[in-house]
Each structure stands twice: as structure tokens, then as C-alpha cells.
Design a protein around this motif. Sequence first.
Motif, short mmCIF file in Angstrom:
data_model
loop_
_atom_site.label_atom_id
_atom_site.label_comp_id
_atom_site.label_asym_id
_atom_site.label_seq_id
_atom_site.Cartn_x
_atom_site.Cartn_y
_atom_site.Cartn_z
N ALA A 62 0.98 -1.43 -0.11
CA ALA A 62 0.21 0.30 -0.26
C ALA A 62 1.34 0.84 -0.16
O ALA A 62 0.01 2.37 -0.25
N ALA A 63 1.91 0.97 0.32
CA ALA A 63 2.91 2.57 0.05
C ALA A 63 4.05 1.62 0.74
O ALA A 63 4.75 0.78 0.57
N PHE A 64 5.45 2.66 0.07
CA PHE A 64 6.60 2.59 0.14
C PHE A 64 7.06 3.12 1.51
O PHE A 64 6.94 4.29 1.58
N PRO A 65 8.47 2.44 2.34
CA PRO A 65 8.20 2.60 3.50
C PRO A 65 9.49 3.75 2.93
O PRO A 65 9.88 4.81 3.96
N ALA A 66 10.00 4.03 2.22
CA ALA A 66 11.06 4.86 1.86
C ALA A 66 10.86 6.72 0.97
O ALA A 66 11.21 7.04 1.98
N SER A 67 9.62 6.79 1.08
CA SER A 67 8.49 7.78 1.76
C SER A 67 8.62 8.30 2.76
O SER A 67 9.28 9.63 3.37
#
Length: 121
Positions: A56-61
Motif C-alpha cells: 500500500a505504500a513505500f517505506p522510503a517515502s
Amino acid sequence: MSTVRAIRGAVQAEANTAEAIDAATKELLTEMLSANTLTAEDFISVIFTVSPDLNAAFPASTARELGFTDVPLICAVEIGVPGSLERTIRIMAHVESGLKKSEINHIYLGGAKVLRRDIAQ
């Protein structure tokens, strides 16, 4: 004198949602910074992996929101071993630190403590 050190960590997200991945990533990175007396400036690079069920999302963001703007970051999917811990975010960070290898605090939080019972917080 600073040298290059690697720091490992993991945390389990509550759900496969952008909000849960963001919250878990913030918790893990914040604890890694605090436990090792680091700032984002000390990081050379960070590799994030997520279990196959997190998309659902990139941890890097999230890391960029915490000030990791000049740090190379990459996300990948962890090997989907049957029976492995679900909803897991893992980190391998390379940092500049004056700490000895034995002084580095690797951070395993929440449900991810089972991954490294020997060093989990």
C-alpha cells in the motif's frame, strides 16, 4: 573516529494500508536513530524490504518525510517464505558512527521481536 556500520531492524505494520506502513516505518526509524544516537545526516544508505503482503505504500517515502532527503533509499519485497511473519518491514541501514560493532543497537519492535529474540527490545 567514525566508521561505516550496518544497523538492522524490523517492525510489523498493523495492516496493509499507507497509514499503517507509514506509522510502523516512523516508529522503527525513530527508534533506530535514538538508540544509536544518530541523525539522518549519519546515514549512507537504507534498504527497506517488506513482506509480500505489504504493497500500500513505500517505506522510503516515510523516511524522506523524516529528513532522509539526501540518503539513497530503496524498497524491495522480501522472500515469501511460507509461514514467515506477515506485514513486516525490515531495514538494513549503513551509517557513519563512532560506535563499535558490539555497541550498535539493532531494533526489532512489536510483532517483529520474534525475528531476533536474542536482541529484540
